[in-house]
Motif scaffolding. Structure first.
Motif, PDB file in Angstrom:
ATOM      1  N   GLN A  12      -3.331 -14.724   8.205  1.00 49.71           N
ATOM      2  CA  GLN A  12      -2.671 -13.949   9.260  1.00 49.71           C
ATOM      3  C   GLN A  12      -1.441 -14.678   9.803  1.00 49.71           C
ATOM      4  N   LYS A  13      -1.505 -15.997   9.860  1.00 50.20           N
ATOM      5  CA  LYS A  13      -0.358 -16.775  10.331  1.00 50.20           C
ATOM      6  C   LYS A  13       0.802 -16.707   9.344  1.00 50.20           C
ATOM      7  N   ASP A  14       0.475 -16.439   8.064  1.00 50.92           N
ATOM      8  CA  ASP A  14       1.515 -16.315   7.045  1.00 50.92           C
ATOM      9  C   ASP A  14       2.269 -14.993   7.148  1.00 50.92           C
ATOM     10  N   LEU A  15       1.695 -14.015   7.831  1.00 47.80           N
ATOM     11  CA  LEU A  15       2.267 -12.676   7.881  1.00 47.80           C
ATOM     12  C   LEU A  15       3.217 -12.525   9.062  1.00 47.80           C
ATOM     13  N   SER A  16       4.318 -11.839   8.811  1.00 48.24           N
ATOM     14  CA  SER A  16       5.250 -11.522   9.888  1.00 48.24           C
ATOM     15  C   SER A  16       4.792 -10.230  10.565  1.00 48.24           C
ATOM     16  N   PRO A  17       5.374  -9.878  11.722  1.00 43.87           N
ATOM     17  CA  PRO A  17       4.967  -8.641  12.410  1.00 43.87           C
ATOM     18  C   PRO A  17       5.194  -7.372  11.585  1.00 43.87           C
ATOM     19  N   SER A  18       6.067  -7.433  10.588  1.00 44.08           N
ATOM     20  CA  SER A  18       6.341  -6.246   9.762  1.00 44.08           C
ATOM     21  C   SER A  18       5.512  -6.201   8.487  1.00 44.08           C
ATOM     22  N   ASP A  19       4.660  -7.202   8.241  1.00 42.05           N
ATOM     23  CA  ASP A  19       3.874  -7.298   7.014  1.00 42.05           C
ATOM     24  C   ASP A  19       2.525  -6.598   7.147  1.00 42.05           C
ATOM     25  N   LEU A  20       2.122  -5.949   6.057  1.00 37.48           N
ATOM     26  CA  LEU A  20       0.765  -5.415   5.937  1.00 37.48           C
ATOM     27  C   LEU A  20       0.207  -5.877   4.604  1.00 37.48           C
ATOM     28  N   PHE A  21      -0.803  -6.717   4.662  1.00 41.61           N
ATOM     29  CA  PHE A  21      -1.473  -7.256   3.474  1.00 41.61           C
ATOM     30  C   PHE A  21      -2.656  -6.340   3.153  1.00 41.61           C
ATOM     31  N   ILE A  22      -2.685  -5.810   1.925  1.00 42.76           N
ATOM     32  CA  ILE A  22      -3.767  -4.904   1.512  1.00 42.76           C
ATOM     33  C   ILE A  22      -4.419  -5.442   0.250  1.00 42.76           C
ATOM     34  N   GLU A  23      -5.698  -5.730   0.321  1.00 42.83           N
ATOM     35  CA  GLU A  23      -6.444  -6.157  -0.869  1.00 42.83           C
ATOM     36  C   GLU A  23      -7.437  -5.064  -1.244  1.00 42.83           C
ATOM     37  N   TYR A  24      -7.325  -4.599  -2.498  1.00 43.85           N
ATOM     38  CA  TYR A  24      -8.195  -3.521  -2.981  1.00 43.85           C
ATOM     39  C   TYR A  24      -9.388  -4.092  -3.732  1.00 43.85           C
ATOM     40  N   VAL A  25     -10.530  -3.480  -3.524  1.00 43.16           N
ATOM     41  CA  VAL A  25     -11.753  -3.824  -4.259  1.00 43.16           C
ATOM     42  C   VAL A  25     -12.352  -2.519  -4.768  1.00 43.16           C
ATOM     43  N   PHE A  26     -12.299  -2.318  -6.084  1.00 43.85           N
ATOM     44  CA  PHE A  26     -12.797  -1.075  -6.670  1.00 43.85           C
ATOM     45  C   PHE A  26     -14.266  -1.203  -7.032  1.00 43.85           C
ATOM     46  N   ASP A  27     -15.030  -0.158  -6.696  1.00 40.64           N
ATOM     47  CA  ASP A  27     -16.458  -0.153  -6.990  1.00 40.64           C
ATOM     48  C   ASP A  27     -16.934   1.295  -6.953  1.00 40.64           C
ATOM     49  N   SER A  28     -18.179   1.494  -7.274  1.00 42.85           N
ATOM     50  CA  SER A  28     -18.778   2.820  -7.219  1.00 42.85           C
ATOM     51  C   SER A  28     -20.083   2.735  -6.443  1.00 42.85           C
ATOM     52  N   PRO A  29     -20.370   3.713  -5.612  1.00 38.89           N
ATOM     53  CA  PRO A  29     -19.665   4.988  -5.419  1.00 38.89           C
ATOM     54  C   PRO A  29     -18.478   4.905  -4.441  1.00 38.89           C
ATOM     55  N   ALA A  33     -10.504  -1.075   0.835  1.00 36.51           N
ATOM     56  CA  ALA A  33      -9.220  -1.726   1.059  1.00 36.51           C
ATOM     57  C   ALA A  33      -9.348  -2.571   2.312  1.00 36.51           C
ATOM     58  N   LEU A  34      -9.001  -3.841   2.196  1.00 36.96           N
ATOM     59  CA  LEU A  34      -8.972  -4.732   3.348  1.00 36.96           C
ATOM     60  C   LEU A  34      -7.528  -4.805   3.822  1.00 36.96           C
ATOM     61  N   ALA A  35      -7.268  -4.311   5.016  1.00 31.83           N
ATOM     62  CA  ALA A  35      -5.912  -4.277   5.577  1.00 31.83           C
ATOM     63  C   ALA A  35      -5.782  -5.353   6.639  1.00 31.83           C
ATOM     64  N   VAL A  36      -4.836  -6.268   6.415  1.00 33.90           N
ATOM     65  CA  VAL A  36      -4.661  -7.417   7.312  1.00 33.90           C
ATOM     66  C   VAL A  36      -3.227  -7.440   7.832  1.00 33.90           C
ATOM     67  N   THR A  37      -3.084  -7.536   9.149  1.00 30.38           N
ATOM     68  CA  THR A  37      -1.785  -7.784   9.758  1.00 30.38           C
ATOM     69  C   THR A  37      -1.854  -9.144  10.459  1.00 30.38           C
ATOM     70  N   ASN A  38      -0.778  -9.529  11.121  1.00 28.44           N
ATOM     71  CA  ASN A  38      -0.805 -10.830  11.792  1.00 28.44           C
ATOM     72  C   ASN A  38      -1.725 -10.837  13.014  1.00 28.44           C
ATOM     73  N   THR A  39      -2.215  -9.656  13.417  1.00 25.70           N
ATOM     74  CA  THR A  39      -3.098  -9.603  14.590  1.00 25.70           C
ATOM     75  C   THR A  39      -4.403  -8.842  14.358  1.00 25.70           C
ATOM     76  N   THR A  40      -4.510  -8.092  13.252  1.00 28.21           N
ATOM     77  CA  THR A  40      -5.692  -7.247  13.058  1.00 28.21           C
ATOM     78  C   THR A  40      -6.242  -7.368  11.642  1.00 28.21           C
ATOM     79  N   VAL A  41      -7.530  -7.006  11.513  1.00 26.15           N
ATOM     80  CA  VAL A  41      -8.186  -6.932  10.207  1.00 26.15           C
ATOM     81  C   VAL A  41      -9.080  -5.690  10.213  1.00 26.15           C
ATOM     82  N   ARG A  42      -8.877  -4.823   9.216  1.00 28.76           N
ATOM     83  CA  ARG A  42      -9.711  -3.629   9.131  1.00 28.76           C
ATOM     84  C   ARG A  42     -10.107  -3.375   7.677  1.00 28.76           C
ATOM     85  N   ARG A  43     -11.295  -2.782   7.502  1.00 27.30           N
ATOM     86  CA  ARG A  43     -11.771  -2.395   6.181  1.00 27.30           C
ATOM     87  C   ARG A  43     -11.815  -0.879   6.107  1.00 27.30           C
TER      88      ARG A  43
END
Length: 213
Positions: A12-29, A33-43
């Motif tokens: 999060q410290k690496d991210l600027s206020p305009s950055d959105l880091f998205i990591e995808y994890v594909f699975d079934s069913p 997507a893990l969405a990380v900003t410099n202040t928040t984390v959401r799945r």
């Protein structure tokens, strides 16, 4: 040595206020997507792996054939980016793809009739740990005395192009008739020269000869 994965707080410290880091994890069913900003984390929950990869493969095939499928581009946007609330708030997407998403140009998805490329800068990285390494990369002290030589033989501007042509080139490469002057090459070598220790040498245009090099 096995590298230690970067801590979430460090990422999060690496991210600027305009950055959105998205990591995808594909699975079934369900995929995620893990969405990380410099202040928040959401799945976020996404459709199943098979559905996303099937749509991704079909859309990429259309682009390779120089075709347009706006409906599929919009569907993929709905599967991959629309659920992520932070998307509208951030201008720079940093994507960690999974599976066949590695082959899909995220920039070519359609949001309300326009390509993602028109509103966002999209970067792709293998992982958050690699992003952290790139963010903190430094010139090694023992190499500082070495001179920099920047060469830009072609410094004229490239001819104008359409957004769709830009996306097609990113996927399938340029056609022979499009092999023209490298855009921004002058700006690149001069910017690098300004960032690196002196002395440096920049060879532009007609000065970029073997003899001068």
């Amino acid at each position: 040595n096995i590298p230690i994965p970067v801590a979430l707080s460090t990422l999060q410290k690496d991210l600027s206020p305009s950055d959105l880091f998205i990591e995808y994890v594909f699975d079934s069913p369900v995929s995620y997507a893990l969405a990380v900003t410099n202040t928040t984390v959401r799945r976020y929950e996404l459709p199943a792996k098979d559905q996303i990869e099937r749509d991704s493969e079909k859309y990429r095939s259309q682009i390779m054939k120089r075709g347009i499928d706006a409906a599929l581009a919009a569907k993929l946007f709905g599967e991959l980016l629309a659920p992520i609330q932070e998307y509208k708030q951030k201008a720079h997407l940093i994507v960690v793809p999974d599976g066949k998403l590695h082959l899909l140009p995220i920039s070519a998805l359609e949001d309300s009739g326009q390509y993602v490329l028109a509103s966002h800068i999209v970067s792709v990285v293998p992982s958050g740990s690699v992003l952290d390494m790139l963010q903190h990369r430094r010139i090694r002290t023992e190499r500082k005395e070495l001179p920099y030589v920047g060469v830009a033989a072609w410094i004229s501007k490239a001819p104008p192009t359409t957004l769709l042509a830009t996306i097609r080139r990113a996927v399938s490469g340029p056609e022979r008739r499009e092999l023209v002057a490298l855009p921004e090459s002058r700006n690149e070598v001069e910017t690098i020269a300004g960032d690196l220790p002196k002395p440096s040498t920049v060879l532009l245009g007609d000065q970029a000869t073997k003899t001068e090099f």
